[in-house]
Motif scaffolding. Structure first.
Motif, PDB file in Angstrom:
ATOM      1  N   ASP A  58      17.819 -93.837   5.121  1.00 45.98           N
ATOM      2  CA  ASP A  58      17.492 -93.027   3.942  1.00 45.98           C
ATOM      3  C   ASP A  58      18.752 -92.479   3.279  1.00 45.98           C
ATOM      4  O   ASP A  58      18.837 -92.390   2.045  1.00 45.98           O
ATOM      5  CB  ASP A  58      16.573 -91.868   4.337  1.00 45.98           C
ATOM      6  CG  ASP A  58      15.149 -92.329   4.624  1.00 45.98           C
ATOM      7  OD1 ASP A  58      14.879 -93.539   4.492  1.00 45.98           O
ATOM      8  OD2 ASP A  58      14.304 -91.481   4.982  1.00 45.98           O
ATOM      9  N   TYR A  59      19.734 -92.125   4.089  1.00 48.17           N
ATOM     10  CA  TYR A  59      21.009 -91.646   3.541  1.00 48.17           C
ATOM     11  C   TYR A  59      21.651 -92.733   2.674  1.00 48.17           C
ATOM     12  O   TYR A  59      22.155 -92.454   1.578  1.00 48.17           O
ATOM     13  CB  TYR A  59      21.942 -91.259   4.688  1.00 48.17           C
ATOM     14  CG  TYR A  59      23.300 -90.776   4.252  1.00 48.17           C
ATOM     15  CD1 TYR A  59      23.521 -89.432   3.961  1.00 48.17           C
ATOM     16  CD2 TYR A  59      24.374 -91.666   4.111  1.00 48.17           C
ATOM     17  CE1 TYR A  59      24.774 -88.987   3.541  1.00 48.17           C
ATOM     18  CE2 TYR A  59      25.616 -91.238   3.697  1.00 48.17           C
ATOM     19  CZ  TYR A  59      25.812 -89.892   3.417  1.00 48.17           C
ATOM     20  OH  TYR A  59      27.060 -89.466   2.998  1.00 48.17           O
ATOM     21  N   ARG A 137      33.461 -86.172   9.186  1.00 48.51           N
ATOM     22  CA  ARG A 137      33.361 -85.563  10.516  1.00 48.51           C
ATOM     23  C   ARG A 137      34.077 -84.216  10.583  1.00 48.51           C
ATOM     24  O   ARG A 137      33.584 -83.269  11.201  1.00 48.51           O
ATOM     25  CB  ARG A 137      33.950 -86.529  11.548  1.00 48.51           C
ATOM     26  CG  ARG A 137      33.852 -86.032  12.977  1.00 48.51           C
ATOM     27  CD  ARG A 137      34.681 -86.895  13.926  1.00 48.51           C
ATOM     28  NE  ARG A 137      34.320 -86.552  15.283  1.00 48.51           N
ATOM     29  CZ  ARG A 137      33.591 -87.311  16.088  1.00 48.51           C
ATOM     30  NH1 ARG A 137      33.134 -88.459  15.660  1.00 48.51           N
ATOM     31  NH2 ARG A 137      33.291 -86.915  17.301  1.00 48.51           N
ATOM     32  N   GLU A 138      35.237 -84.134   9.951  1.00 53.65           N
ATOM     33  CA  GLU A 138      36.045 -82.921  10.039  1.00 53.65           C
ATOM     34  C   GLU A 138      35.427 -81.767   9.246  1.00 53.65           C
ATOM     35  O   GLU A 138      35.540 -80.608   9.626  1.00 53.65           O
ATOM     36  CB  GLU A 138      37.468 -83.193   9.528  1.00 53.65           C
ATOM     37  CG  GLU A 138      38.205 -84.294  10.278  1.00 53.65           C
ATOM     38  CD  GLU A 138      38.271 -84.045  11.778  1.00 53.65           C
ATOM     39  OE1 GLU A 138      38.505 -82.873  12.172  1.00 53.65           O
ATOM     40  OE2 GLU A 138      38.066 -84.996  12.553  1.00 53.65           O
ATOM     41  N   LYS A 139      34.764 -82.094   8.143  1.00 51.85           N
ATOM     42  CA  LYS A 139      34.188 -81.051   7.295  1.00 51.85           C
ATOM     43  C   LYS A 139      32.847 -80.554   7.817  1.00 51.85           C
ATOM     44  O   LYS A 139      32.533 -79.367   7.687  1.00 51.85           O
ATOM     45  CB  LYS A 139      34.035 -81.581   5.862  1.00 51.85           C
ATOM     46  CG  LYS A 139      35.351 -81.776   5.132  1.00 51.85           C
ATOM     47  CD  LYS A 139      35.112 -82.274   3.717  1.00 51.85           C
ATOM     48  CE  LYS A 139      36.431 -82.481   2.974  1.00 51.85           C
ATOM     49  NZ  LYS A 139      36.205 -83.042   1.616  1.00 51.85           N
ATOM     50  N   ASP A 140      32.044 -81.465   8.354  1.00 47.08           N
ATOM     51  CA  ASP A 140      30.697 -81.068   8.810  1.00 47.08           C
ATOM     52  C   ASP A 140      30.280 -81.965   9.974  1.00 47.08           C
ATOM     53  O   ASP A 140      29.694 -83.028   9.784  1.00 47.08           O
ATOM     54  CB  ASP A 140      29.687 -81.180   7.662  1.00 47.08           C
ATOM     55  CG  ASP A 140      28.362 -80.509   7.980  1.00 47.08           C
ATOM     56  OD1 ASP A 140      28.031 -80.389   9.175  1.00 47.08           O
ATOM     57  OD2 ASP A 140      27.644 -80.122   7.038  1.00 47.08           O
ATOM     58  N   ILE A 141      30.587 -81.532  11.210  1.00 49.08           N
ATOM     59  CA  ILE A 141      30.308 -82.339  12.393  1.00 49.08           C
ATOM     60  C   ILE A 141      28.808 -82.561  12.575  1.00 49.08           C
ATOM     61  O   ILE A 141      28.370 -83.625  13.010  1.00 49.08           O
ATOM     62  CB  ILE A 141      30.929 -81.696  13.661  1.00 49.08           C
ATOM     63  CG1 ILE A 141      30.745 -82.598  14.891  1.00 49.08           C
ATOM     64  CG2 ILE A 141      30.331 -80.320  13.915  1.00 49.08           C
ATOM     65  CD1 ILE A 141      31.469 -83.892  14.849  1.00 49.08           C
ATOM     66  N   VAL A 142      27.988 -81.569  12.202  1.00 55.35           N
ATOM     67  CA  VAL A 142      26.542 -81.699  12.377  1.00 55.35           C
ATOM     68  C   VAL A 142      25.980 -82.783  11.466  1.00 55.35           C
ATOM     69  O   VAL A 142      25.232 -83.656  11.915  1.00 55.35           O
ATOM     70  CB  VAL A 142      25.824 -80.347  12.119  1.00 55.35           C
ATOM     71  CG1 VAL A 142      24.309 -80.540  12.103  1.00 55.35           C
ATOM     72  CG2 VAL A 142      26.207 -79.342  13.189  1.00 55.35           C
ATOM     73  N   GLU A 143      26.355 -82.748  10.185  1.00 55.22           N
ATOM     74  CA  GLU A 143      25.852 -83.772   9.262  1.00 55.22           C
ATOM     75  C   GLU A 143      26.384 -85.144   9.640  1.00 55.22           C
ATOM     76  O   GLU A 143      25.670 -86.146   9.563  1.00 55.22           O
ATOM     77  CB  GLU A 143      26.240 -83.434   7.817  1.00 55.22           C
ATOM     78  CG  GLU A 143      25.536 -84.352   6.829  1.00 55.22           C
ATOM     79  CD  GLU A 143      25.985 -84.169   5.386  1.00 55.22           C
ATOM     80  OE1 GLU A 143      25.379 -84.799   4.509  1.00 55.22           O
ATOM     81  OE2 GLU A 143      26.960 -83.420   5.146  1.00 55.22           O
ATOM     82  N   PHE A 144      27.653 -85.194  10.064  1.00 57.84           N
ATOM     83  CA  PHE A 144      28.230 -86.477  10.479  1.00 57.84           C
ATOM     84  C   PHE A 144      27.435 -87.088  11.629  1.00 57.84           C
ATOM     85  O   PHE A 144      27.035 -88.252  11.580  1.00 57.84           O
ATOM     86  CB  PHE A 144      29.689 -86.289  10.895  1.00 57.84           C
ATOM     87  CG  PHE A 144      30.277 -87.501  11.568  1.00 57.84           C
ATOM     88  CD1 PHE A 144      30.713 -88.589  10.829  1.00 57.84           C
ATOM     89  CD2 PHE A 144      30.357 -87.574  12.962  1.00 57.84           C
ATOM     90  CE1 PHE A 144      31.225 -89.720  11.452  1.00 57.84           C
ATOM     91  CE2 PHE A 144      30.866 -88.702  13.595  1.00 57.84           C
ATOM     92  CZ  PHE A 144      31.303 -89.780  12.844  1.00 57.84           C
ATOM     93  N   SER A 146      24.428 -86.337  12.627  1.00 62.93           N
ATOM     94  CA  SER A 146      23.042 -86.559  12.211  1.00 62.93           C
ATOM     95  C   SER A 146      22.890 -87.928  11.557  1.00 62.93           C
ATOM     96  O   SER A 146      21.972 -88.687  11.892  1.00 62.93           O
ATOM     97  CB  SER A 146      22.592 -85.463  11.247  1.00 62.93           C
ATOM     98  OG  SER A 146      21.318 -85.751  10.719  1.00 62.93           O
ATOM     99  N   VAL A 147      23.791 -88.258  10.622  1.00 62.99           N
ATOM    100  CA  VAL A 147      23.710 -89.544   9.923  1.00 62.99           C
ATOM    101  C   VAL A 147      24.188 -90.685  10.818  1.00 62.99           C
ATOM    102  O   VAL A 147      23.556 -91.742  10.901  1.00 62.99           O
ATOM    103  CB  VAL A 147      24.526 -89.505   8.613  1.00 62.99           C
ATOM    104  CG1 VAL A 147      24.596 -90.893   7.976  1.00 62.99           C
ATOM    105  CG2 VAL A 147      23.909 -88.497   7.648  1.00 62.99           C
ATOM    106  N   GLU A 148      25.294 -90.471  11.513  1.00 62.34           N
ATOM    107  CA  GLU A 148      25.880 -91.529  12.353  1.00 62.34           C
ATOM    108  C   GLU A 148      24.908 -92.001  13.418  1.00 62.34           C
ATOM    109  O   GLU A 148      24.824 -93.204  13.715  1.00 62.34           O
ATOM    110  CB  GLU A 148      27.162 -91.006  13.007  1.00 62.34           C
ATOM    111  CG  GLU A 148      27.879 -92.001  13.901  1.00 62.34           C
ATOM    112  CD  GLU A 148      28.517 -93.163  13.157  1.00 62.34           C
ATOM    113  OE1 GLU A 148      28.906 -94.134  13.818  1.00 62.34           O
ATOM    114  OE2 GLU A 148      28.630 -93.089  11.915  1.00 62.34           O
ATOM    115  N   TYR A 149      24.149 -91.073  14.013  1.00 61.45           N
ATOM    116  CA  TYR A 149      23.231 -91.433  15.095  1.00 61.45           C
ATOM    117  C   TYR A 149      21.761 -91.220  14.719  1.00 61.45           C
ATOM    118  O   TYR A 149      20.886 -91.245  15.579  1.00 61.45           O
ATOM    119  CB  TYR A 149      23.573 -90.623  16.351  1.00 61.45           C
ATOM    120  CG  TYR A 149      24.962 -90.937  16.872  1.00 61.45           C
ATOM    121  CD1 TYR A 149      25.227 -92.119  17.547  1.00 61.45           C
ATOM    122  CD2 TYR A 149      26.013 -90.053  16.644  1.00 61.45           C
ATOM    123  CE1 TYR A 149      26.505 -92.415  18.011  1.00 61.45           C
ATOM    124  CE2 TYR A 149      27.295 -90.339  17.105  1.00 61.45           C
ATOM    125  CZ  TYR A 149      27.537 -91.515  17.782  1.00 61.45           C
ATOM    126  OH  TYR A 149      28.799 -91.811  18.232  1.00 61.45           O
TER     127      TYR A 149
END
Length: 447
Positions: A58-59, A137-144, A146-149
């Motif tokens: 979806d992203y 990843r450096e700016k927002d580890i949670v969003e990174f 979330s989308v990566e996995y």
């Protein structure tokens, strides 16, 4: 219907009507059993993959579509999701074929006016898939993460809070690994019989390996349904994750013990316990409905178990005649399932922050009843298939503070490879351990 249309129908049932993915996929494959095995494998892979990677898919779609996924018509977003999965995760299918088949499906299902939209989005993704911008990843580890996995952000945040960033990423990566089927051999089988059975599997072109934690656990790859393998109908083995097998090890069962398994379906732990306590012992396996207990009975019959009774029983209701009679009570309780998201792909979309509190309430209602069955000096073995301190460590703390129990070291009962601590609890983690995510606590009732 062609294979892609079947996949769309499956995904509409799962992602739009919120039906259980494993049941929907199973039913469709059974209905269309006459299909070529390659077609069935394609259907299963794409359907499973779209569910598993929905957040990332979806992203990607939202990067290229002016109409965001949540505002698209259900059929259109389903066709896009199925197609993007093929574009991003299946190198053996030409991009042009993916786009053409999606356009044909739009027309066939009466959406001729949206053919151009679907074609434009997919061809744009196909051309620019190497240049897609993902979260920093450096700016927002949670969003990174979330989308990566492809994991909901609230679960990522919870894991980071409880496990830290490094362990969280290993857990999320572990969920995405293709896991072998794990089976438990009958512990009472002689070495010659086991070796003979393993050789028969290898003749069926199955890749067989021993699990590092338990001598009777095996990992199988390249199988087309475990029921089709030699030995299944003869009760020589059963499908069970090693984490579940470790429950009976942690309980320290002895010949002649009385065991009560209070939430037993489908019966793997109860049958394992019955084999460990021998004909001198007895196991009482219970669950809430006839539907659930029928699975236990089916497995008991197949495994030829004679020392296991089955009861339809609500674990929140006291069974007076059992008070103070059990050497071991196995309480593997209903939970959020956050440890088995690698196998049950849709759990992450079903569970919510709010549901965790109600699950803890249910778990404590059950524990408030079943602790009474443990005789003085006996063992309460508490377990869940989740990664959540509320349901795990917090429940153990609540137990020891409110009832006459104390945790007891697991190190004497579990394999050395696990390095089980002395505090009586253990959290197994995918990506760290070679098991599902699972929690085990051994508690002894004070005399």
């Amino acid at each position: 219907m062609n294979t892609r249309e079947l996949i769309v129908e499956i995904l509409l049932e799962i992602l739009e009507k919120e039906k259980y993915s494993h049941l929907v996929i199973r039913d469709v494959l059974q209905k269309y059993d006459y299909l070529d095995s390659r077609d069935k494998a394609f259907i299963k892979r794409v359907a499973d993959g779209c569910v598993e990677w929905k957040i990332k898919i979806d992203y990607i779609i939202n990067q290229f579509s002016k109409v965001k996924v949540e505002r698209q018509k259900p059929l259109i977003r389903t066709i896009l999701r199925m197609s993007v999965y093929q574009l991003m995760f299946m190198d053996n299918i030409p991009d042009s074929a993916v786009c053409n088949e999606a356009v044909k499906l739009c027309k066939k299902r009466g959406f001729q006016n949206l053919q151009g939209f679907v074609n434009g989005v997919l061809r744009n993704i196909a051309r620019k898939k190497e240049q897609i911008e993902y979260p920093d990843r450096e700016k927002d580890i949670v969003e990174f993460l979330s989308v990566e996995y492809s994991m909901p952000t609230w679960i990522v945040e919870k894991f980071i809070e409880e496990q830290g960033e490094e362990i969280t990423e290993k857990i999320l990566a572990g969920f995405m690994e293709i896991e072998p089927v794990t089976i438990r051999m009958n512990e009472n089988a002689d070495e010659e019989s086991v070796e003979s059975l393993v050789n028969e599997w290898k003749k069926c072109k199955v890749e067989v390996g021993k699990h590092p934690y338990l001598s009777y656990a095996y990992c199988l790859k390249g199988i087309d349904g475990v029921r089709n393998l030699p030995g299944f109908e003869d009760g020589l083995y059963t499908v069970q994750d090693v984490s579940s097998m470790l429950v009976c090890e942690a309980a320290g069962l002895k010949k002649g013990d009385k065991v009560i398994d209070v939430c037993a379906a489908p019966g793997g732990k109860a049958i394992h316990a019955a084999q460990k306590v021998g004909k001198e012992g007895i196991v009482s396996a219970r669950d809430l409905t006839e539907y659930k207990t029928s699975y236990i009975e089916e497995n008991i019959e197949r495994m030829k178990i004679e020392n296991c009774e089955v009861l339809i029983w609500d674990a929140r209701e006291v069974r007076e005649e059992d008070i103070g009679t059990a050497d071991v009570v196995i309480a593997d309780l209903p939970c959020s399932g956050l440890g088995v998201m690698g196998k049950k792909k849709d759990i992450k979309y079903r569970v919510s922050k709010e549901s965790l509190d109600s699950l803890v309430k249910l778990q404590r209602e059950i524990l408030d009843t079943v602790y009474q069955y443990v005789k003085p000096g006996g063992i309460l073995l508490y377990s869940t298939c989740t990664i959540n301190k509320q349901e795990n460590e917090d429940n153990v703390k609540w137990l020891t503070e409110n009832y006459p129990f104390e945790t007891e070291s697991l190190s004497a009962y579990l394999p050395d490879e696990l390095k089980a601590g002395e505090d009586g609890v253990m959290q197994l983690l995918p990506g760290i351990h070679e098991t599902d995510g699972f929690f085990i606590a051994r508690l002894r009732k004070k005399a």
